[in-house]
Motif scaffolding. Structure first.
Motif, PDB file in Angstrom:
ATOM      1  N   SER A   7       0.836  -1.210   0.000  1.00  0.00           N
ATOM      2  CA  SER A   7       0.000   0.000   0.000  1.00  0.00           C
ATOM      3  C   SER A   7       0.870   1.259   0.000  1.00  0.00           C
ATOM      4  O   SER A   7       0.543   2.248  -0.670  1.00  0.00           O
ATOM      5  N   GLU A   8       2.006   1.219   0.729  1.00  0.00           N
ATOM      6  CA  GLU A   8       2.897   2.381   0.734  1.00  0.00           C
ATOM      7  C   GLU A   8       3.554   2.575  -0.629  1.00  0.00           C
ATOM      8  O   GLU A   8       3.768   3.701  -1.080  1.00  0.00           O
ATOM      9  N   LEU A   9       3.853   1.461  -1.288  1.00  0.00           N
ATOM     10  CA  LEU A   9       4.456   1.527  -2.623  1.00  0.00           C
ATOM     11  C   LEU A   9       3.482   2.164  -3.613  1.00  0.00           C
ATOM     12  O   LEU A   9       3.881   2.994  -4.446  1.00  0.00           O
ATOM     13  N   ILE A  10       2.203   1.804  -3.530  1.00  0.00           N
ATOM     14  CA  ILE A  10       1.178   2.397  -4.403  1.00  0.00           C
ATOM     15  C   ILE A  10       1.076   3.895  -4.131  1.00  0.00           C
ATOM     16  O   ILE A  10       0.994   4.698  -5.066  1.00  0.00           O
ATOM     17  N   VAL A  14       1.668   6.937  -6.821  1.00  0.00           N
ATOM     18  CA  VAL A  14       0.653   7.950  -7.136  1.00  0.00           C
ATOM     19  C   VAL A  14       1.221   9.347  -6.932  1.00  0.00           C
ATOM     20  O   VAL A  14       1.036  10.235  -7.773  1.00  0.00           O
ATOM     21  N   VAL A  15       1.952   9.560  -5.832  1.00  0.00           N
ATOM     22  CA  VAL A  15       2.546  10.875  -5.584  1.00  0.00           C
ATOM     23  C   VAL A  15       3.566  11.198  -6.676  1.00  0.00           C
ATOM     24  O   VAL A  15       3.614  12.325  -7.193  1.00  0.00           O
ATOM     25  N   ALA A  16       4.394  10.208  -7.072  1.00  0.00           N
ATOM     26  CA  ALA A  16       5.382  10.425  -8.137  1.00  0.00           C
ATOM     27  C   ALA A  16       4.687  10.745  -9.451  1.00  0.00           C
ATOM     28  O   ALA A  16       5.138  11.605 -10.212  1.00  0.00           O
TER      29      ALA A  16
END
Length: 109
Positions: A7-10, A14-16
């Motif tokens: 979930s942190e990777l997603i 998204v932020v990137a």
């Protein structure tokens, strides 16, 4: 991977995507991938060197009395003299062998 969950990777993706935009994101991802591979290969090389070269053990410098040092030096000198003497005897032995071979060759003729 770095203690990051899915979930942190997603969320990072998204932020990137929002910050970099869809056009620059693949380029930045490739650059980061190359950078990661270079860092990883460098770390692997360093690990190999550290594993291959054992750490030197602690060397204790011992005090050697001057009398013992003198005895060691005398023994080293004797050793060198014996080497020279044996070298000379070896040369003499070879010459004697050559002479014997030449003499036996002359007798057979």
């Amino acid at each position: 991977m770095f203690g990051i969950g899915f979930s942190e990777l997603i969320l990072i993706f998204v932020v990137a995507l929002l910050v970099l935009g869809p056009k620059r994101l693949p380029e930045v991802a490739k650059t980061l991938g190359r950078f990661y591979r270079e860092i990883r290969s460098t770390v692997d090389e360093v690990k190999e060197v550290v594993v291959e070269e054992p750490k030197p053990k602690h060397q204790h410098h011992q005090y050697i009395p001057p009398q013992i040092n003198e005895e060691i030096e005398l023994e080293e000198e004797k050793k060198e003299e014996m080497k020279e003497k044996l070298k000379g005897e070896k040369i003499t032995f070879k010459k004697n062998q050559e002479n014997e071979i030449n003499e036996s060759g002359n007798k057979e003729s």
